[in-house]
Scaffold this active site. Structure first.
Site: not given
Length: 309
Positions: A10, A89-90, A114, A198, A247
């Site tokens: 993202q 991340s994503l 999510r 995070h 994560q």
């Protein structure tokens, strides 16, 4: 030649981001597939609508779709396969789809869920994120320790040497930005996000995600995927799911991810998805490790020649 693919997360989205690959049939087919699965016109969103594109519940499935579409475009034009996959991340979810560990059909509702639990975990206006430029990681951790003052403030994206993102309670992030400047940071920039990703504020979201993941089929993929939370690749689906859960509230250890890739003998990399963010980070982390952004037909051809050498 051994090479790796990195998948962006993202923040790399923009209107028109798939235009360079739009004429490749499998790209539009992938967007049509995503639209059917989630009941939205994702291609129109990615070509016309900036506001819808930047809503977290849309951005996450859109970026997954864009990364998978780019991956499929690569597969349609080349028989070469990467030795390692990783995502920021994503992007870790996109990497798992590319590896064959997670189906596209299951991944789309998963990343939408999510996004929703992340958004719901912290009320709007409570959390924040900021980029700290020009300080080493340890100094940024000291900044967080000093700025927390009983609230949450953590170093969450270890993106490259001298570029660290902090996240937590908005007031703590604001204190951290001032402390960072006092410690010599070149810049401290508030990021335009509504979710403090995070950090510990995401633990309720992680708990919900863990329950959801129990019913998501996963398998060991064809290519190792390096996970953000611990810079490890797993051959056990329970460990893979646990890494996805952790994560959400753990730092994205991107510097170590790129270094680990290089240390495993990788000589070339490609950013498989919109934008050139990861390419820039790769260059700053390991100057000797090239990264081609696969944003158009020309870059696909260039990468194929380079990876064949």
């Amino acid at each position: 030649m051994k090479f790796a693919f990195f998948f962006p997360g993202q923040g790399s989205q923009s209107v028109g981001m798939m235009q360079g690959l739009a004429d490749i049939g499998v790209v539009r087919q992938t967007f049509d597939e995503a639209s059917d699965i989630l009941g939205q016109d994702f291609w129109t969103m990615v070509t016309e609508s900036n506001e819808a594109l930047n809503q977290t519940s849309n951005t996450q499935p859109l970026m997954l779709t864009a990364g998978v579409a780019t991956w499929r475009a690569w597969q349609a034009q080349s028989s070469l396969a990467p030795s390692i996959l990783a995502g920021h991340s994503l992007g870790e979810y996109t990497a798992l789809v590319a590896a064959g560990a997670l189906s596209f059909e299951d991944a789309l509702p998963l990343v939408r869920y999510r996004a929703e639990v992340m958004q719901n975990a912290v009320a709007e206006g409570i959390g924040a994120m900021a980029a700290i430029l020009g300080l080493d990681d340890e100094t940024v951790r000291q900044v967080c320790a000093e700025g927390a003052q009983g609230e949450v403030l953590e170093a969450v994206n270890l993106n490259s040497p001298g570029q660290v993102v902090i996240a937590g309670n908005k007031t703590a992030v604001e204190r951290g930005m001032e402390i960072a400047k006092a410690k010599g940071a070149k810049r401290a920039l508030a990021l335009p996000v509504s979710v403090p990703s995070h950090c510990a504020l995401m633990k309720p979201a992680a708990e919900a995600l863990a329950v959801y993941l129990q019913n998501v089929p996963m398998t060991v993929g064809n290519v190792p995927v390096i996970h953000n939370a611990d810079v490890l690749a797993y051959s056990d689906t329970h460990q893979m799911k646990d890494a996805l859960v952790r994560q959400l509230y753990s730092p994205v250890r991107w510097v170590e991810t790129v270094q680990s890739t290089y240390n495993q003998g990788i000589k070339n990399t490609a950013e498989c998805g919109p934008g050139k963010v990861l390419g820039g980070l790769t260059k700053r982390i390991v100057a000797e490790l090239p990264c081609i952004a696969l944003t158009n037909v020309e870059s696909l051809a260039e990468a194929q020649v380079q990876f064949s050498a």
